[in-house]
Scaffold this motif. Structure first.
Motif, PDB file in Angstrom:
ATOM      1  N   PRO A  79      19.457  30.190  55.128  1.00  0.00           N
ATOM      2  CA  PRO A  79      20.860  30.591  55.043  1.00  0.00           C
ATOM      3  C   PRO A  79      21.091  31.919  54.312  1.00  0.00           C
ATOM      4  O   PRO A  79      21.959  32.698  54.711  1.00  0.00           O
ATOM      5  CB  PRO A  79      21.527  29.428  54.320  1.00  0.00           C
ATOM      6  N   TRP A  80      20.343  32.192  53.254  1.00  0.00           N
ATOM      7  CA  TRP A  80      20.552  33.456  52.528  1.00  0.00           C
ATOM      8  C   TRP A  80      20.161  34.650  53.387  1.00  0.00           C
ATOM      9  O   TRP A  80      20.852  35.671  53.392  1.00  0.00           O
ATOM     10  CB  TRP A  80      19.757  33.461  51.221  1.00  0.00           C
ATOM     11  N   THR A  81      19.072  34.516  54.128  1.00  0.00           N
ATOM     12  CA  THR A  81      18.631  35.592  55.012  1.00  0.00           C
ATOM     13  C   THR A  81      19.642  35.808  56.130  1.00  0.00           C
ATOM     14  O   THR A  81      19.949  36.949  56.492  1.00  0.00           O
ATOM     15  CB  THR A  81      17.242  35.269  55.590  1.00  0.00           C
ATOM     16  N   THR A  82      20.174  34.737  56.671  1.00  0.00           N
ATOM     17  CA  THR A  82      21.175  34.841  57.729  1.00  0.00           C
ATOM     18  C   THR A  82      22.427  35.557  57.223  1.00  0.00           C
ATOM     19  O   THR A  82      22.952  36.452  57.891  1.00  0.00           O
ATOM     20  CB  THR A  82      21.538  33.445  58.266  1.00  0.00           C
ATOM     21  N   LEU A  83      22.888  35.167  56.053  1.00  0.00           N
ATOM     22  CA  LEU A  83      24.064  35.836  55.473  1.00  0.00           C
ATOM     23  C   LEU A  83      23.816  37.326  55.265  1.00  0.00           C
ATOM     24  O   LEU A  83      24.661  38.164  55.606  1.00  0.00           O
ATOM     25  CB  LEU A  83      24.429  35.198  54.136  1.00  0.00           C
ATOM     26  N   MET A  84      22.670  37.663  54.707  1.00  0.00           N
ATOM     27  CA  MET A  84      22.374  39.058  54.438  1.00  0.00           C
ATOM     28  C   MET A  84      22.234  39.851  55.731  1.00  0.00           C
ATOM     29  O   MET A  84      22.698  40.982  55.824  1.00  0.00           O
ATOM     30  CB  MET A  84      21.103  39.186  53.593  1.00  0.00           C
ATOM     31  N   TYR A  85      21.614  39.266  56.735  1.00  0.00           N
ATOM     32  CA  TYR A  85      21.449  39.956  58.011  1.00  0.00           C
ATOM     33  C   TYR A  85      22.806  40.228  58.652  1.00  0.00           C
ATOM     34  O   TYR A  85      23.034  41.316  59.171  1.00  0.00           O
ATOM     35  CB  TYR A  85      20.560  39.134  58.947  1.00  0.00           C
TER      36      TYR A  85
END
Length: 93
Positions: free
Chosen positions: A45-51
């Motif tokens: 989820p953190w990677t998705t948000l940042m992307y």
């Protein structure tokens, strides 16, 4: 600012769900299918948000540092539970 407050109180998955509801065009511009953000919601989820934050303008330069930091946070969130559990077992022995 509102996204930051949601992250603090409810976590990244709630922020993803609400951001997708309020700004679906940004998500459509970032991802071409439903499955990649869905898998990101479940697994990273953190990677998705940042992307989603950096990708619509193109990922260049310093943006990779932010994405890398998000990957580290996702990996740490999966691995930290095992360390804590082992530490509790060794203290109890």
């Amino acid at each position: 600012m509102c996204l930051f407050v949601i992250l603090l109180f409810f976590g990244p998955r709630a922020a993803i769900a609400l951001w997708w509801l309020f700004e679906p065009l940004r998500w459509d511009a970032t991802f071409s299918s439903f499955w990649l953000p869905f898998l990101g919601f479940l697994l990273a989820p953190w990677t998705t948000l940042m992307y989603v934050l950096v990708a619509p303008g193109g990922v260049t330069g310093f943006d990779w540092v932010w994405i890398g930091l998000a990957i580290v946070i996702d990996v740490a969130s999966y691995s930290s539970g095992g360390v804590y559990g082992r530490r509790r077992q060794s203290v109890a022995s």
